[in-house]
Enzyme design. Structure first.
Site, PDB file in Angstrom:
ATOM      1  N   TYR A 176       0.851  -1.198   0.000  1.00 55.42           N
ATOM      2  CA  TYR A 176       0.000   0.000   0.000  1.00 55.42           C
ATOM      3  C   TYR A 176       0.879   1.237   0.000  1.00 55.42           C
ATOM      4  O   TYR A 176       1.773   1.362   0.836  1.00 55.42           O
ATOM      5  CB  TYR A 176      -0.926   0.019   1.229  1.00 55.42           C
ATOM      6  N   GLU A 180      -0.495   4.707  -0.641  1.00 58.71           N
ATOM      7  CA  GLU A 180      -1.349   5.883  -0.897  1.00 58.71           C
ATOM      8  C   GLU A 180      -0.536   7.148  -0.693  1.00 58.71           C
ATOM      9  O   GLU A 180       0.252   7.258   0.241  1.00 58.71           O
ATOM     10  CB  GLU A 180      -2.537   5.876   0.068  1.00 58.71           C
ATOM     11  N   ASP A 194      -5.789  13.587 -25.569  1.00 60.17           N
ATOM     12  CA  ASP A 194      -5.825  12.189 -25.127  1.00 60.17           C
ATOM     13  C   ASP A 194      -5.125  11.383 -26.222  1.00 60.17           C
ATOM     14  O   ASP A 194      -5.720  11.053 -27.241  1.00 60.17           O
ATOM     15  CB  ASP A 194      -7.281  11.751 -24.948  1.00 60.17           C
ATOM     16  N   THR A 204      -3.064   6.099 -22.322  1.00 56.21           N
ATOM     17  CA  THR A 204      -2.934   4.740 -21.805  1.00 56.21           C
ATOM     18  C   THR A 204      -1.496   4.313 -22.078  1.00 56.21           C
ATOM     19  O   THR A 204      -0.800   4.924 -22.899  1.00 56.21           O
ATOM     20  CB  THR A 204      -3.898   3.764 -22.512  1.00 56.21           C
ATOM     21  N   LYS A 206      -1.251   0.578 -25.289  1.00 56.97           N
ATOM     22  CA  LYS A 206      -1.563   0.512 -26.725  1.00 56.97           C
ATOM     23  C   LYS A 206      -0.249   0.637 -27.505  1.00 56.97           C
ATOM     24  O   LYS A 206       0.590  -0.261 -27.417  1.00 56.97           O
ATOM     25  CB  LYS A 206      -2.586   1.589 -27.086  1.00 56.97           C
ATOM     26  N   ARG A 239      -1.180  -2.603 -18.877  1.00 57.44           N
ATOM     27  CA  ARG A 239      -2.541  -2.056 -19.005  1.00 57.44           C
ATOM     28  C   ARG A 239      -2.727  -0.972 -17.951  1.00 57.44           C
ATOM     29  O   ARG A 239      -2.962  -1.265 -16.780  1.00 57.44           O
ATOM     30  CB  ARG A 239      -3.549  -3.189 -18.812  1.00 57.44           C
TER      31      ARG A 239
HETATM   32  C1  PLP Z   1      -8.620   7.743 -26.774  1.00 59.66           C
HETATM   33  C2  PLP Z   1      -8.856   6.834 -25.612  1.00 59.66           C
HETATM   34  N1  PLP Z   1      -8.916   7.345 -24.382  1.00 59.66           N
HETATM   35  C3  PLP Z   1      -9.144   6.579 -23.295  1.00 59.66           C
HETATM   36  C4  PLP Z   1      -9.290   5.214 -23.408  1.00 59.66           C
HETATM   37  C5  PLP Z   1      -9.629   4.411 -22.186  1.00 59.66           C
HETATM   38  O1  PLP Z   1      -8.656   3.590 -21.758  1.00 59.66           O
HETATM   39  P1  PLP Z   1      -8.985   2.371 -20.749  1.00 59.66           P
HETATM   40  O2  PLP Z   1      -9.606   1.305 -21.558  1.00 59.66           O
HETATM   41  O3  PLP Z   1      -7.633   2.036 -20.192  1.00 59.66           O
HETATM   42  O4  PLP Z   1      -9.895   2.911 -19.698  1.00 59.66           O
HETATM   43  C6  PLP Z   1      -9.213   4.624 -24.668  1.00 59.66           C
HETATM   44  C7  PLP Z   1      -9.356   3.155 -24.781  1.00 59.66           C
HETATM   45  O5  PLP Z   1      -9.598   2.549 -25.747  1.00 59.66           O
HETATM   46  C8  PLP Z   1      -9.005   5.449 -25.799  1.00 59.66           C
HETATM   47  O6  PLP Z   1      -8.979   4.944 -27.036  1.00 59.66           O
END
Ligand code: PLP
Length: 414
Positions: A46, A48, A196, A222, A225, A231
């Site tokens: 843990y 936090e 994002d 993320t 990918k 993950r």
């Molecule tokens: C552009 C985008 N943002 C956020 C996410 C969310 O990621 P997670 O599946 O890890 O929650 C994805 C997932 O496919 C994504 O394509």
């Protein structure tokens, strides 16, 4: 169920990934070092809080790992600590996006994002997601003629709506994103810009896609990918926003961070600085372009006519099948992809008209143009004859012969 049966299923899934063609654009193969770090006793701890400011004792080694992961995250994108801050604790891309919204905005505030059907993510304001329920999302869309972003239209909507935050970076967009234009639109309207880059982060590291830095105020991604890591996810923001972002992640919405996964992120960020990783990103785009050309040569239609990234979307309407029928038929031959909406899809999200295909995982296992041409021909044959059982069997054999020449986890067994 016995424990052994769980491991049997893990082995079967590992085998499926080894023998099949993973063409789901958001999937990839993490290295054995990344996988190893996730299965360590760091999972027991843990921690936090943040490095140097924990609520529990015994974090002297964890602190070093998390601080290193933060430093490596900035290094990966060529950023300096004077101006940028990395939070490597978000468990997933969705929770990273939630943390940004909750940290910088109030519920009900206006945010602009790309429509889900056009390639935006659920967390970019879908009404069935927390984002659409908690915030007032206004959506921009793609040009119906070109299937590409229309920046003048994005600017027009921003001027009318005056959102507090503009989200760019998508889940199923085939073209490069012009972050400079998005930043100009955000600045002109007093909005913050969030990129994002979950899908394209690896391409950005490898110079195969323009970078959102220094144009975006906040970048989420993320790590599983194109980055090929565990993950999970992270947030990088300008230093002036760091306090709000950190507070939103913890204690705002998460408890103990997954330090085993943070260690795996540190390893991934080291791997991703190698020349091999970077040249693979250029190859990922070349492979997607080759795949696009091969599909078009077989008479298939693609959204926006092709790709500039790691992914493309087949418009299945001229084949008289749905995206689901097509992707199910492909799966029977060991080729894995997902049914996807096409822009302004006349069909429903449950039964969309497209199939999204990505090349990151195939590139990781070493595929180049020669293999992508074979893959394009197999996919086209299946989509034109989705009920031909003999054809699917024959292609499955060919797929297994090919993947055997490009092993990814040789002799891995649990
Ligand atoms: C552009 C985008 N943002 C956020 C996410 C969310 O990621 P997670 O599946 O890890 O929650 C994805 C997932 O496919 C994504 O394509």
């Amino acid at each position: 169920m016995e424990i052994k049966e769980v491991f049997d299923l893990i082995n079967q899934e590992t085998d499926r990934q080894e023998k099949g063609l993973v063409m789901i654009a958001s999937e990839n193969y993490a290295s054995l070092d990344v996988l190893k770090a996730m299965g360590t006793p760091l999972s027991n701890k843990y921690s936090e809080g943040y490095p140097g400011k924990r609520y529990y004792s015994g974090n002297q080694f964890i602190d070093q790992i998390e601080s290193s992961a933060q430093k490596l995250a900035l290094q990966l994108f060529g950023l300096d600590e004077e101006n940028w801050h990395a939070n490597v604790q978000p468990h997933s891309g969705s929770s990273a996006n939630l943390a940004v919204y909750l940290g910088l905005l109030q519920p009900g505030d206006k945010i602009m994002g790309l429509d889900l059907g056009a390639g935006g993510h659920l967390t970019h304001g879908s009404p069935v997601n927390f984002s659409g329920k908690l915030f007032n999302f206004i959506h921009y869309n793609l040009d119906p003629e070109t299937g590409k972003l229309d920046y003048a239209e994005v600017a027009r909507i921003a001027e009318t709506e005056k959102p507090k935050l503009i989200v760019c970076g998508f889940t199923a967009y085939t073209q490069q994103i012009d972050f400079v234009k998005f930043s100009e639109i955000a600045k002109a309207n007093g909005a913050l810009l969030m990129a994002d880059i979950s899908h394209i982060a690896g391409l950005i590291v490898g110079g195969a896609h323009p970078s959102p830095f220094p144009y975006a105020d906040i970048v989420t991604t993320t790590t599983h990918k194109t980055l090929r890591g565990p993950r999970s996810a992270m947030i990088i923001c300008k230093n002036e926003l760091a306090k709000q972002i950190d507070k939103a992640v913890f204690p705002g919405m998460q408890g103990g961070p997954l330090e085993n996964v943070i260690a795996a992120k540190a390893i991934c960020f080291i791997e991703d600085q190698s020349e091999k990783f970077k040249s693979d990103q250029i190859q990922t785009v070349k492979n997607a372009e080759t795949l696009a050309e091969g599909l078009k040569a077989n008479g298939l239609n693609l959204v926006a006519g092709g790709t500039q990234t790691h992914l493309l979307i087949i418009d299945c309407r001229n084949l008289n099948i749905s995206g689901k029928e097509g992707s199910n038929a492909m799966a029977e031959a060991g080729i894995y992809a997902n049914a996807n909406m096409i822009p302004y899809d006349p069909s429903t999200p449950m039964n969309p008209s497209g199939i999204r295909l990505g090349t990151p995982a195939l590139t990781t296992r070493g595929f180049k143009e020669t293999e992508m041409k074979m893959v394009a021909d197999w996919i086209a044959q299946i989509l034109k004859n989705p009920t031909d059982e003999n054809l699917k069997k024959e292609i499955k054999n060919q797929v297994e012969n090919l993947t055997a020449k490009f092993p990814i986890y040789p002799n891995l067994s649990y």
